[in-house]
Write an enzyme that holds these catalytic residues in place. Structure first.
Site, PDB file in Angstrom:
ATOM      1  N   ASP A  11       0.876  -1.173   0.000  1.00 59.47           N
ATOM      2  CA  ASP A  11       0.000   0.000   0.000  1.00 59.47           C
ATOM      3  C   ASP A  11       0.915   1.225   0.000  1.00 59.47           C
ATOM      4  O   ASP A  11       2.116   1.109   0.253  1.00 59.47           O
ATOM      5  CB  ASP A  11      -0.906  -0.006   1.238  1.00 59.47           C
ATOM      6  CG  ASP A  11      -1.791   1.243   1.338  1.00 59.47           C
ATOM      7  OD1 ASP A  11      -2.368   1.654   0.310  1.00 59.47           O
ATOM      8  OD2 ASP A  11      -1.903   1.821   2.435  1.00 59.47           O
ATOM      9  N   SER A  12       0.329   2.386  -0.238  1.00 58.20           N
ATOM     10  CA  SER A  12       1.106   3.627  -0.166  1.00 58.20           C
ATOM     11  C   SER A  12       1.646   3.854   1.250  1.00 58.20           C
ATOM     12  O   SER A  12       2.591   4.604   1.442  1.00 58.20           O
ATOM     13  CB  SER A  12       0.220   4.808  -0.543  1.00 58.20           C
ATOM     14  OG  SER A  12      -0.852   4.911   0.379  1.00 58.20           O
ATOM     15  N   CYS A  74      -4.599  -1.418  -1.907  1.00 58.18           N
ATOM     16  CA  CYS A  74      -4.735   0.013  -2.154  1.00 58.18           C
ATOM     17  C   CYS A  74      -5.638   0.202  -3.372  1.00 58.18           C
ATOM     18  O   CYS A  74      -5.337  -0.327  -4.456  1.00 58.18           O
ATOM     19  CB  CYS A  74      -3.345   0.584  -2.434  1.00 58.18           C
ATOM     20  SG  CYS A  74      -3.337   2.322  -2.900  1.00 58.18           S
ATOM     21  N   GLU A 152      -1.687   7.996   8.658  1.00 60.15           N
ATOM     22  CA  GLU A 152      -0.227   7.801   8.642  1.00 60.15           C
ATOM     23  C   GLU A 152       0.417   8.338   9.918  1.00 60.15           C
ATOM     24  O   GLU A 152       1.449   7.849  10.356  1.00 60.15           O
ATOM     25  CB  GLU A 152       0.393   8.501   7.421  1.00 60.15           C
ATOM     26  CG  GLU A 152       0.072   7.832   6.094  1.00 60.15           C
ATOM     27  CD  GLU A 152       0.651   6.427   5.967  1.00 60.15           C
ATOM     28  OE1 GLU A 152       1.834   6.238   6.305  1.00 60.15           O
ATOM     29  OE2 GLU A 152      -0.094   5.515   5.561  1.00 60.15           O
ATOM     30  N   CYS A 184     -10.968   3.609   0.297  1.00 58.06           N
ATOM     31  CA  CYS A 184      -9.512   3.708   0.459  1.00 58.06           C
ATOM     32  C   CYS A 184      -9.182   2.871   1.684  1.00 58.06           C
ATOM     33  O   CYS A 184      -9.903   2.925   2.693  1.00 58.06           O
ATOM     34  CB  CYS A 184      -9.120   5.168   0.673  1.00 58.06           C
ATOM     35  SG  CYS A 184      -7.440   5.419   1.303  1.00 58.06           S
ATOM     36  N   HIS A 186      -7.068   3.089   3.925  1.00 61.82           N
ATOM     37  CA  HIS A 186      -6.771   3.800   5.174  1.00 61.82           C
ATOM     38  C   HIS A 186      -8.047   4.066   5.990  1.00 61.82           C
ATOM     39  O   HIS A 186      -7.988   4.186   7.212  1.00 61.82           O
ATOM     40  CB  HIS A 186      -6.120   5.156   4.885  1.00 61.82           C
ATOM     41  CG  HIS A 186      -4.665   5.079   4.510  1.00 61.82           C
ATOM     42  ND1 HIS A 186      -4.230   4.591   3.298  1.00 61.82           N
ATOM     43  CD2 HIS A 186      -3.545   5.446   5.198  1.00 61.82           C
ATOM     44  CE1 HIS A 186      -2.900   4.666   3.254  1.00 61.82           C
ATOM     45  NE2 HIS A 186      -2.462   5.181   4.396  1.00 61.82           N
TER      46      HIS A 186
HETATM   47  N1  DGL Z   1      -4.742   3.373   0.825  1.00 61.39           N
HETATM   48  C1  DGL Z   1      -4.783   3.756  -0.523  1.00 61.39           C
HETATM   49  C2  DGL Z   1      -6.107   3.477  -1.185  1.00 61.39           C
HETATM   50  O1  DGL Z   1      -6.746   2.499  -0.864  1.00 61.39           O
HETATM   51  C3  DGL Z   1      -4.031   4.964  -0.998  1.00 61.39           C
HETATM   52  C4  DGL Z   1      -4.179   6.217  -0.258  1.00 61.39           C
HETATM   53  C5  DGL Z   1      -3.209   7.284  -0.683  1.00 61.39           C
HETATM   54  O2  DGL Z   1      -2.008   7.048  -0.524  1.00 61.39           O
HETATM   55  O3  DGL Z   1      -3.643   8.339  -1.169  1.00 61.39           O
HETATM   56  O4  DGL Z   1      -6.537   4.169  -2.069  1.00 61.39           O
END
Ligand code: DGL
Length: 268
Positions: A11-12, A74, A152, A184, A186
């Site tokens: 993931d990011s 992600c 984060e 997302c 997160h």
């Molecule tokens: N967690 C990621 C997603 O599901 C990326 C979020 C990001 O880095 O902008 O889209």
């Protein structure tokens, strides 16, 4: 002795841990390798070509570490890179997309809200998803810059977090949505706050469980049978960012004390 399956997940940043919890439950004896691409977070405001290049680099590392299957934990990276990763690699690659189909099935008001990154909402893949599954349901989308950064930092409850969540959920509530898609990875970590702000009558849906189920199905059907005797699951965590910070946040979101290693420089 047995051979353990190795699942590579990226993931990011730390958002994909919300998916990793489901993967661990679905595959208790698998070896899991997780990368938080923290030096490049957020992906949501980056160009698709940049995210695609990062996704190829991280996948190469995971395959070098022995991954038998890859989970793109992600939504943004799936939209930007899943097709080209699958074009280059033969192993199972499981992506994520906003849970439009289950949300459309669940809504009573006929209005569904989607919280996601700008990158996901602007992608052709998301447009195709709406075309396929929205039907007569009204879909209201909301890009959420700043939410990823909160997670984060491990900030899931502050006044600033609440303000941002209020700002992003208000248009969905005004439009009459009774179901919010957490588009997302997160955002499930912010689900308690989103639920508090939006109210208990709002259903929150995400794709973590479905992705883990699909991973297990593909592992069971596409990978050679493996011996389970005596196998205990393990996890290794890597970051392209600061290892000390990542160790603190990952330990807190994973629910036990772990050490995050720095990704070798050629992959950062
Ligand atoms: N967690 C990621 C997603 O599901 C990326 C979020 C990001 O880095 O902008 O889209």
């Amino acid at each position: 002795m047995g051979i353990s399956r190795t699942i590579g997940v990226f993931d990011s940043g730390v958002g994909g841990l919300s998916v990793l919890h489901h993967i661990r439950a679905a595959l208790p004896d698998a070896r899991l390798i997780y990368i938080a691409d923290s030096a490049h977070v957020p992906y949501g405001d980056k160009q698709p070509a940049y995210i695609e290049q990062r996704s190829h680099t991280l996948t190469r590392f995971l395959i070098e570490q022995g991954a038998d299957a890859i989970v793109i934990a992600c939504n943004t990276a799936t939209a930007a890179a899943a097709a080209s990763l699958r074009g280059r690699h033969q192993l199972p690659i499981i992506g994520m997309e906003p849970a439009v189909k289950p949300a459309v099935a669940a809504t009573k008001s006929g209005v569904v809200g989607v919280l996601a990154t700008v990158g996901t909402l602007e992608s052709a893949r998301f447009a195709a998803l709406l075309e396929k599954y929205a039907g007569n349901v009204k879909i209201v989308t909301q890009g959420c810059p700043g939410l990823v950064e909160l997670v984060e930092r491990g900030d899931l409850h502050s006044a600033e977090a609440r303000r941002l969540v209020e700002r992003y959920t208000a248009p969905l509530l005004q439009a009459g949505a009774d179901t919010f898609i957490l588009g997302c990875t997160h955002y499930p970590f912010l689900a308690p706050l989103i639920g508090e702000v939006a109210g208990g009558h709002i259903s929150l849906v995400d794709t973590g469980t479905a992705v883990a189920r699909e991973l297990k199905r593909r592992v069971d059907t596409e990978l050679p049978p493996h011996v389970r005797l005596g196998m205990v699951g393990s996890e290794n965590f890597y970051t392209s960012g600061d290892a000390g910070h990542a160790t603190r946040i990952v330990s807190s979101l994973w629910g036990r004390s772990i050490t995050v290693q720095v990704l070798p420089s050629q992959f950062s």
